[in-house]
Every structure is written in C-alpha cells, then in structure tokens.
Design a protein around this motif. Structure first.
Motif, PDB file in Angstrom:
ATOM      1  N   TRP A 136      59.452 -47.550  36.433  1.00  0.00           N
ATOM      2  CA  TRP A 136      58.592 -46.623  37.176  1.00  0.00           C
ATOM      3  C   TRP A 136      59.317 -45.328  37.497  1.00  0.00           C
ATOM      4  O   TRP A 136      60.546 -45.299  37.560  1.00  0.00           O
ATOM      5  CB  TRP A 136      58.138 -47.268  38.486  1.00  0.00           C
ATOM      6  CG  TRP A 136      57.075 -48.315  38.301  1.00  0.00           C
ATOM      7  CD1 TRP A 136      57.267 -49.613  37.921  1.00  0.00           C
ATOM      8  CD2 TRP A 136      55.664 -48.140  38.468  1.00  0.00           C
ATOM      9  NE1 TRP A 136      56.056 -50.261  37.846  1.00  0.00           N
ATOM     10  CE2 TRP A 136      55.057 -49.382  38.183  1.00  0.00           C
ATOM     11  CE3 TRP A 136      54.853 -47.057  38.842  1.00  0.00           C
ATOM     12  CZ2 TRP A 136      53.676 -49.565  38.257  1.00  0.00           C
ATOM     13  CZ3 TRP A 136      53.478 -47.254  38.915  1.00  0.00           C
ATOM     14  CH2 TRP A 136      52.900 -48.502  38.614  1.00  0.00           C
ATOM     15  N   LYS A 156      51.967 -43.388  28.964  1.00  0.00           N
ATOM     16  CA  LYS A 156      51.545 -43.204  27.565  1.00  0.00           C
ATOM     17  C   LYS A 156      50.174 -42.535  27.459  1.00  0.00           C
ATOM     18  O   LYS A 156      49.718 -42.238  26.360  1.00  0.00           O
ATOM     19  CB  LYS A 156      51.518 -44.560  26.845  1.00  0.00           C
ATOM     20  CG  LYS A 156      52.918 -45.112  26.584  1.00  0.00           C
ATOM     21  CD  LYS A 156      52.911 -46.392  25.772  1.00  0.00           C
ATOM     22  CE  LYS A 156      52.306 -47.574  26.517  1.00  0.00           C
ATOM     23  NZ  LYS A 156      53.122 -48.052  27.667  1.00  0.00           N
ATOM     24  N   THR A 157      49.540 -42.291  28.602  1.00  0.00           N
ATOM     25  CA  THR A 157      48.225 -41.660  28.573  1.00  0.00           C
ATOM     26  C   THR A 157      48.309 -40.278  27.928  1.00  0.00           C
ATOM     27  O   THR A 157      49.218 -39.507  28.247  1.00  0.00           O
ATOM     28  CB  THR A 157      47.683 -41.490  30.010  1.00  0.00           C
ATOM     29  OG1 THR A 157      48.008 -42.647  30.761  1.00  0.00           O
ATOM     30  CG2 THR A 157      46.177 -41.270  30.022  1.00  0.00           C
ATOM     31  N   ASP A 183      49.698 -44.565  33.704  1.00  0.00           N
ATOM     32  CA  ASP A 183      50.454 -45.019  32.540  1.00  0.00           C
ATOM     33  C   ASP A 183      51.041 -43.788  31.837  1.00  0.00           C
ATOM     34  O   ASP A 183      50.311 -42.859  31.487  1.00  0.00           O
ATOM     35  CB  ASP A 183      49.486 -45.771  31.600  1.00  0.00           C
ATOM     36  CG  ASP A 183      50.235 -46.435  30.454  1.00  0.00           C
ATOM     37  OD1 ASP A 183      51.322 -45.937  30.078  1.00  0.00           O
ATOM     38  OD2 ASP A 183      49.718 -47.446  29.946  1.00  0.00           O
ATOM     39  N   VAL A 231      42.603 -40.958  34.106  1.00  0.00           N
ATOM     40  CA  VAL A 231      43.152 -42.120  34.813  1.00  0.00           C
ATOM     41  C   VAL A 231      41.993 -42.943  35.381  1.00  0.00           C
ATOM     42  O   VAL A 231      41.193 -42.431  36.161  1.00  0.00           O
ATOM     43  CB  VAL A 231      44.072 -41.668  35.980  1.00  0.00           C
ATOM     44  CG1 VAL A 231      44.655 -42.883  36.694  1.00  0.00           C
ATOM     45  CG2 VAL A 231      45.171 -40.755  35.479  1.00  0.00           C
ATOM     46  N   THR A 251      58.863 -53.254  33.237  1.00  0.00           N
ATOM     47  CA  THR A 251      58.173 -51.982  33.430  1.00  0.00           C
ATOM     48  C   THR A 251      59.052 -51.071  34.282  1.00  0.00           C
ATOM     49  O   THR A 251      59.481 -51.472  35.366  1.00  0.00           O
ATOM     50  CB  THR A 251      56.844 -52.189  34.187  1.00  0.00           C
ATOM     51  OG1 THR A 251      56.216 -53.350  33.683  1.00  0.00           O
ATOM     52  CG2 THR A 251      55.948 -50.981  34.044  1.00  0.00           C
ATOM     53  N   GLN A 298      48.477 -56.986  37.816  1.00  0.00           N
ATOM     54  CA  GLN A 298      48.875 -56.150  36.683  1.00  0.00           C
ATOM     55  C   GLN A 298      50.333 -55.685  36.784  1.00  0.00           C
ATOM     56  O   GLN A 298      51.046 -55.626  35.787  1.00  0.00           O
ATOM     57  CB  GLN A 298      47.954 -54.925  36.600  1.00  0.00           C
ATOM     58  CG  GLN A 298      48.263 -54.030  35.400  1.00  0.00           C
ATOM     59  CD  GLN A 298      47.376 -52.795  35.352  1.00  0.00           C
ATOM     60  OE1 GLN A 298      46.535 -52.577  36.230  1.00  0.00           O
ATOM     61  NE2 GLN A 298      47.569 -51.995  34.315  1.00  0.00           N
ATOM     62  N   HIS A 299      50.788 -55.324  37.993  1.00  0.00           N
ATOM     63  CA  HIS A 299      52.053 -54.586  38.089  1.00  0.00           C
ATOM     64  C   HIS A 299      53.256 -55.341  38.657  1.00  0.00           C
ATOM     65  O   HIS A 299      54.382 -55.052  38.285  1.00  0.00           O
ATOM     66  CB  HIS A 299      51.852 -53.330  38.949  1.00  0.00           C
ATOM     67  CG  HIS A 299      50.916 -52.340  38.322  1.00  0.00           C
ATOM     68  ND1 HIS A 299      51.225 -51.686  37.147  1.00  0.00           N
ATOM     69  CD2 HIS A 299      49.685 -51.909  38.680  1.00  0.00           C
ATOM     70  CE1 HIS A 299      50.233 -50.875  36.820  1.00  0.00           C
ATOM     71  NE2 HIS A 299      49.271 -50.999  37.731  1.00  0.00           N
ATOM     72  N   GLN A 325      45.472 -55.066  40.836  1.00  0.00           N
ATOM     73  CA  GLN A 325      46.675 -54.228  40.740  1.00  0.00           C
ATOM     74  C   GLN A 325      47.937 -55.056  40.942  1.00  0.00           C
ATOM     75  O   GLN A 325      48.934 -54.883  40.239  1.00  0.00           O
ATOM     76  CB  GLN A 325      46.596 -53.095  41.775  1.00  0.00           C
ATOM     77  CG  GLN A 325      45.534 -52.061  41.400  1.00  0.00           C
ATOM     78  CD  GLN A 325      45.184 -51.130  42.545  1.00  0.00           C
ATOM     79  OE1 GLN A 325      45.410 -51.456  43.715  1.00  0.00           O
ATOM     80  NE2 GLN A 325      44.609 -49.974  42.219  1.00  0.00           N
ATOM     81  N   ASP A 354      57.734 -46.187  32.176  1.00  0.00           N
ATOM     82  CA  ASP A 354      56.474 -46.628  31.579  1.00  0.00           C
ATOM     83  C   ASP A 354      55.284 -46.203  32.439  1.00  0.00           C
ATOM     84  O   ASP A 354      54.200 -45.986  31.936  1.00  0.00           O
ATOM     85  CB  ASP A 354      56.468 -48.156  31.455  1.00  0.00           C
ATOM     86  CG  ASP A 354      57.684 -48.658  30.700  1.00  0.00           C
ATOM     87  OD1 ASP A 354      57.857 -48.256  29.538  1.00  0.00           O
ATOM     88  OD2 ASP A 354      58.488 -49.425  31.280  1.00  0.00           O
ATOM     89  N   TRP A 355      55.511 -46.118  33.732  1.00  0.00           N
ATOM     90  CA  TRP A 355      54.447 -45.752  34.668  1.00  0.00           C
ATOM     91  C   TRP A 355      54.979 -44.736  35.681  1.00  0.00           C
ATOM     92  O   TRP A 355      56.177 -44.686  35.945  1.00  0.00           O
ATOM     93  CB  TRP A 355      53.942 -46.992  35.432  1.00  0.00           C
ATOM     94  CG  TRP A 355      53.019 -47.845  34.622  1.00  0.00           C
ATOM     95  CD1 TRP A 355      53.371 -48.709  33.616  1.00  0.00           C
ATOM     96  CD2 TRP A 355      51.591 -47.903  34.733  1.00  0.00           C
ATOM     97  NE1 TRP A 355      52.259 -49.304  33.094  1.00  0.00           N
ATOM     98  CE2 TRP A 355      51.144 -48.838  33.765  1.00  0.00           C
ATOM     99  CE3 TRP A 355      50.646 -47.279  35.545  1.00  0.00           C
ATOM    100  CZ2 TRP A 355      49.791 -49.138  33.600  1.00  0.00           C
ATOM    101  CZ3 TRP A 355      49.306 -47.593  35.381  1.00  0.00           C
ATOM    102  CH2 TRP A 355      48.883 -48.514  34.404  1.00  0.00           C
ATOM    103  N   ASN A 402      42.917 -47.503  38.928  1.00  0.00           N
ATOM    104  CA  ASN A 402      44.359 -47.288  39.141  1.00  0.00           C
ATOM    105  C   ASN A 402      44.658 -46.631  40.477  1.00  0.00           C
ATOM    106  O   ASN A 402      45.807 -46.275  40.761  1.00  0.00           O
ATOM    107  CB  ASN A 402      44.942 -46.403  38.029  1.00  0.00           C
ATOM    108  CG  ASN A 402      45.089 -47.160  36.735  1.00  0.00           C
ATOM    109  OD1 ASN A 402      44.585 -48.265  36.610  1.00  0.00           O
ATOM    110  ND2 ASN A 402      45.792 -46.566  35.789  1.00  0.00           N
TER     111      ASN A 402
END
Lengths: 361, 395
Positions: B124, B193-194, B191, B221, B122, B112-113, B109, B167-168, B225
C-alpha cells in the motif's frame, strides 16, 4: 511492571501541593524572601503537621519511612510553589547520613527531632564534589579546620552535618567554639545556603560514615534538585500559558500568535518527558541501586538544561513583565538557577556520568 | 512504581528473542546494521516468517488476525525487534490503512484487503499530501465526482512513498466543495493498476528513489471502494494520523542507534590519535541525547501503565524525531570522512564489492540526509506545536 505513581503517592503529592498553594502564595513567598526568613513560622508549622520533614525518617524514629520517589514528588511541589522552607538538607540528606552512619544514640537524638520538624539540619558536602576558594574541611583528633561552602538549609540550623576530605561526617553545633558562620546571599531568596569556617572546632563524628554514604547523600540531593526544577518549570509553563491567554496586542491575545504558541508548545515538549526521568531516578535510589548514581547525574544535568530553557522561554512569553520584580516570575527563574548550580552544575555531573560509564578518567 | 517485568512478560521476551535468533538471518540484520535499505523481496520474506508465526499485526484485534497482545507485550516485541536490527515492515498497510479498514470498513472491504496486508502480498501507499496541501492537508483538491456506481477521480498527490512499488493507494479526495473543508473529504481505496494513474519519481536528498508524484486522470473508482460515508473521510484520516505519529517517535530504533554510535566513538580516532569518546564535547552531545531518549522511553512505559497520564502523541513525535536527527548527526561526526563517499549500489545492497571505507560508513550520510524528512513527515513538527498549543494548552 507499573511505571507510575501509586494512589497513595498521588494523594501525598496533591495534599502537599494544595497546602502550599493555599498557605504559600506569592505574597507569602515575597514576605519571607524580603525578610530573609528561610523558615517562616506559620508555613513551617503546616509543613510539620503534614509530616513532610520526616518523609524519609524511619517510622521507628517517628517519621513516615517513605522512599526517595515520595521525597522527589514532594520536592516537585516545593519547586512548583517556590516554597521558602528547608527540605533538601534537613529532610533528605541529613536523614540519610544519620540513618546510615549515625550511632544509636545519634539516631535517637536527632531523627525524631527531624521528623517532627523541631530540628533544622544544615548539610555541607560541596567540597566532596569540587573545591573552590580553597575550601574543604580537615578533621584532626576530632577537631575540624577549614571551610565548607554552600551549606544547604544553613539558616536557623540546630546542627550541621559536614563531610571532611576523608568522607567522614561530623555533627557540629552552631554555637561551637571556633566556628564562624556566614550567610551566602544567592540569587534565590527562597532557600538558604551559607558558609562555615572552622578553626579547631569540636565535632561529633558519625561513626559509620564512608565515601558511599556521602555519595548517596549527594545522589539523593541531586535528584531532589532535579525534581525542584521540574516543579518550578511546570509552573513557569502554566504561568506563560495563562499570560498568553490574557495579554492583548494588535487587538487579540498574544497566545493567538503562532510565534507565542510555539514557545509554549516547545516548553511542554521539552519538560513533559523529564517527569518520567525524575520518577525513575527517585525509584532507582530505593530499588535499582546500580542505576542510582548515574540516574542522579542524568536527572540533574538534563533538568538543569531543560529548566534553563523553560525559565528563559517563559520569561520571554511574559514580555516586559517577565523581568519585573512586581510580577514575581523571577522567583521561579532564580530557583531553577540555584538548582542548576548546587551539588554540581551540569558540566560537573556530566563528567561524573562519563566516569561512571567508563568513558573518562 | 514497579519496574520489574512480570514473569509471563519475561517469558514472552524470551520467546521473542528465540524467534529472532532462529529466523532473522545474519545477512538480513547485517544489511540493516549497515543502514542499507533491504529489497522488497527480502522484506516480504521476513514478513512471511512473522505472518506464519501470527506475529505480523501487533496492534490488530485477534478477530482480524492480530496478536491480541497486551500493551506491555507489544512494547517488548517492538523493542526486541529494533534491538536485533530486524527490518522495519512497511507501515502503510499494517499500521495505517489496515486499522482504518477494520474499524470503519464494511465486511466486503475487510474480506478483500486485510489478508493481503497481513501476508505482505499487497503493498500500500498513502495518498494524502498534494502540491498545494501539505501542512494544510484539509485544503486538498483531488476531486472525486460520483457518476453512477463510480467516482471519477482527477488530481495529484505528492510525496507518496513507495507508490512505484504499491498495489493499492488509500486516498483522501474532495467530494464536496461547498462546505467547510474538513466536511467535504472522502476516503477511497484505489487499485494502482486502474487506467489513468501515473507515477513519477521524486529523487530525494540521499540520491535514492523513495518518493513519488501520483497523477489521476479520469480514474474510475467503484463506490464500493469508499471507506465509510461520503464526506466523512476526515474523521478516518485523523484516526490514522494519530497512529502514525506515535510510531514515528521510534524510541527502540534510536536506542539501537545509540549503541551503534557508542561503538563507533570508541573505534574512531581523533586527529591526535585519541578515541572520539575521549572528546568531552562529543560526549556532552551524546549524553544529552541519550538522556532525552531515556525520558521518552520512561514516558512510553508511563503511557503503558496509564494511557491518559502521558503527553500527547504530538510531543512524542517532536521529541522522538529530534532525537533521531541528532543521532544521525552524531553518527556522521563519528564516521568522519567515511561519511563522504556516495556508494549507491552498496546502499541498495545490489553490489558484491566491498565499499570504500568501513561497512558502517556506507549509509551514515544518506541516513543523516534523508533524516531531515523526519521533522516534516507525519505532520511537520511546527504543525505538532500548533496541535499541542491548541489541544494540550488551550491556546
């Protein structure tokens, strides 16, 4: 940078606080107030032993030679315990006058007596801030005429220091011919203020006096009164919280009701940031001279407003008991009330602050 | 008591000022001065400058790309940025979820973030409040059911600032309905975009779009995550809230605002031709607020010297937001009738035309109006009073 009290300062404040808590409980305060005794012997002796009267007196003259922040944190404890003893006049304003404006002989004579607590000094500068009742003192060929109101630490004074209208300072003996002296009974029975009426009274000028020295006395006095309110306000919050945790209605303590909780939380949120303000004002007196007068005004006006809010709110939390003589909460309420008015109420100091910032004529 | 800045702190202040002088364009600071909201692209540009300099994550530890600054350096940096009218960066990544990820997240994580949060690539948003769970946040109902390696999320979030640009989203979801409310909450990173996520705007009192509703319908999800353990989300959520409240006090921003109001008050005329500073009633109000703010500022310095000695973050939040709201009110008084025109394009900075009235009038009313939110967000001031009563006073 280290914005905070030193270890020594914490010890000093705790020491004075503990002493007052033990030696000046409410019964003692009440006893002194009821007998109009503003210098109760036993308590004053203890204060002397702690060296408190000489906090600002230079070490060469037998004092502790400490600074205004030290004096402010002691005054905070005085307010916290509504201590019925002289301080602002005798231990703060008088040493400033003598140290900065006194002759060598005057310093030799008075400063050691102040430091040891043998001399109480009443200080009359009210008319340098604003004139009521046609008061004011005029010096003519070394003799004083006129009237000084709200002389601080008036009771049992061994000498008075009085400012005349030209910002000269004078030492006046309490038994001087032509001087008449009257108590001014105020709402606050823990501190003494009085009135002096001069009819061609012999006085001894402090040779170095000038407008800046008088202003410094007033600045310091204002910061002390703000600190007094800080301490008294803190105690009023603590008393409200204790009471709210004990008093039951509807089968539960009233502190479990949100209406009461929020009153207590609001007092806390209002008063806590004031502590840093008072500290900085005290510090500025010694270390940031350019800020000192403005900070004294700011501390005085803000603590006056916050103090009044806390005094009223704590009284509210105490319900019917809050306005009884029996509970004694009123000693704190009134202490905060007199702090507000002495040496310029908030309206007056705000005007002075505006002038200092170039905002008002 | 020592209020002198140490030599190295003075040097640091000079360094920050130099950076600002070289990088903060007039165009950007003017926009902020006027009070208009800077566009996201502009903000990202500013974030890039800071990122390149390594000054983006003021509070993060160095191992995650933070500055490693002392408390005093952070204080100086924040103050200089506010006084120079630098844009405020979005707090959702940098101040909120970032620290949660590096404190409670796993290595994957973090990998990734964190870099996207630092670079600003990104964006949030925060999925905390729900229609039925505002002050009583722990009662939240958005449900996540574990199916294999996924959670299936259903429910609704509300008051989600900038969800439409995010984006998140970091989300609190219910994973256990059978236990005490706080013990059944999980912290998920989702995310935007899910499939199954729908964002609907809420137009606020200032006529602008900052806020949203976010709907989740069978949103899948991955379990990977999840931050930390299932049903331990409340612990991570509270950690984040304390950080949030302290920042909300906004002391340096209010200091800047006082300077601006004083300028206005010298400029603006009363009906009789005098300047507003000559009006004792106005001066009284301004000075009360200024002193209150001084008390907060000194209190912040006191906390720098001894964190345990200071008042709670709840006190800072209450007093800080009261000061902000009072200042917004005084600004409206100072610009008087120029607070009345509603000029949306000028507010958004999307128009080249001159505004009606002076520049400084454009955003004054809208700042006052949206400023009402300050005593609500981050835990309403009433909730803060509950916290003080319980945690500080023991009631």
């Amino acid at each position: 940078m280290e914005f905070g009290l030193s270890e020594d300062q914490r010890l000093l404040q705790d020491g004075v606080g503990r002493f007052l808590e033990e030696q000046s409980p409410l019964e003692k305060v009440r006893e002194a107030a009821d007998s109009n005794d503003f210098v109760p012997r036993g308590l004053w002796d203890g204060i002397r032993e702690l060296g408190v009267p000489g906090i600002l007196v230079p070490e060469d003259f037998g004092g502790m030679g400490l600074g205004f922040l030290d004096a402010a944190i002691i005054n905070e404890m005085m307010g916290r315990h509504v201590a019925p003893v002289p301080f602002v006049g005798t231990s703060v304003m008088a040493p400033i006058a003598l140290t900065l404006a006194g002759s060598e002989a005057q310093k030799q004579n008075w400063l050691p007596q102040i430091a040891s607590g043998d001399a109480i000094v009443g200080v009359g500068v009210t008319e340098r801030i604003g004139v009521r009742e046609n008061a004011g003192v005029i010096a003519n060929n070394g003799k004083l005429t006129g009237k000084a109101l709200f002389v601080i630490d008036w009771s049992k004074a061994d000498v008075y220091i009085v400012a005349d209208r030209d910002n000269c300072l004078h030492l006046v003996a309490p038994d001087a011919a032509g001087l008449s002296s009257h108590v001014l009974n105020t709402i606050d029975k823990t501190r003494s203020v009085g009135e002096l009426v001069f009819d061609n009274v012999e006085a001894e000028p402090l040779p170095g006096a000038n407008v800046n020295i008088v202003a410094r006395m007033i600045d310091a006095g204002r910061i002390m009164l703000a600190a007094d309110t800080l301490g008294a306000g803190q105690m009023m919050i603590e008393k409200a919280v204790i009471y709210a945790g004990e008093r039951k209605q509807f089968g539960r303590v009233i502190g479990s009701f949100q209406a009461v909780k929020h009153l207590c939380a609001e007092m806390t949120a209002a008063l806590e940031p004031c502590r840093s303000l008072v500290w900085y004002a005290g510090h500025a007196m010694d270390e940031v001279p350019d800020d000192a007068s403005l900070m004294a005004c700011h501390a005085k006006s803000h603590l006056s407003e916050v103090g009044r809010f806390v005094a009223r709110t704590s009284t509210e939390v105490h319900g019917g008991m809050g306005f009884t003589d029996l509970l004694g909460l009123h000693y704190w309420f009134k202490r905060i009330g007199l702090d507000r008015q002495l040496l310029g109420g908030p309206e007056q100091v705000r005007l002075e602050a505006a002038r200092l910032q170039g905002w008002a004529a | 008591m020592d209020i002198e800045l140490a030599k190295e702190d003075e040097a640091f202040r000079a360094e920050v000022r130099k950076f600002i002088a070289e990088n903060l364009t007039r165009e950007l600071s003017d926009k902020i001065t006027v009070g208009a909201s800077a566009e996201r692209s502009v903000l990202r540009g500013w974030q890039k400058f800071l990122h390149k300099r390594g000054w983006i994550a003021v509070n993060w530890p160095t191992e995650y790309g933070g500055t490693g600054w002392t408390a005093m350096q952070k204080f100086i940096f924040n103050e200089e940025m506010a006084l120079a009218n630098a844009p405020r960066l979005s707090p959702f990544g940098l101040s909120m979820v970032g620290p949660v990820i590096y404190t409670f997240g796993n290595e994957d994580q973090k990998k990734q973030h964190l870099s996207g949060i630092l670079s600003g690539d990104t964006a949030w948003c925060q999925g905390y409040s729900e229609p039925g769970s505002g002050s009583d946040l722990a009662s939240l109902k958005t449900k996540a059911v574990r199916v294999g390696d996924d959670y299936i999320v259903n429910g609704q979030k509300i008051w989600t600032s900038y969800a439409h640009e995010a984006d998140w989203i970091f989300c609190l979801v219910r994973t256990d309905e059978t236990v005490k409310q706080q013990a059944g909450i999980t912290f998920l990173l989702i995310d935007m975009k899910t499939p199954g996520i729908e964002v609907k705007p809420i137009i606020s009192i200032d006529g602008l779009h900052h806020l949203n509703e976010v709907f989740f319908t069978d949103v899948k999800v991955p379990v990977t995550n999840r931050i930390g353990e299932e049903n331990k989300g409340w612990t991570y959520a509270k950690f984040l809230l304390v950080n949030e409240r302290t920042g909300i006090a906004g002391v340096p921003e209010s200091k800047r605002s006082i300077v601006r109001i004083k300028e206005l008050a010298r400029k603006e005329r009363l009906g009789d031709g005098g300047a507003l500073v000559d009006d004792p009633a106005f001066r009284h109000k301004l000075s009360e607020i200024e002193i209150k703010l001084m008390g907060l500022e000194f209190t912040n310095l006191r906390i720098l010297a001894d964190a345990a000695a200071g008042p709670s973050s709840s006190t800072l939040k209450i007093v800080g937001t009261e000061v902000q709201q009072s200042l917004a009110e005084l600004a409206v008084e100072a610009v008087a009738f120029y607070a009345q025109p509603f000029q949306k394009e000028q507010l958004l900075g999307t128009s080249n035309e001159s505004p009606v009235g002076p520049d400084y009038g454009v955003a004054t009313a809208s700042a006052y109006n949206f400023g009402r939110a300050a005593s609500i967000y981050g835990g309403s001031n009433e909730i803060q009073r509950n916290v003080i009563a319980k945690a500080v006073l023991g009631l």
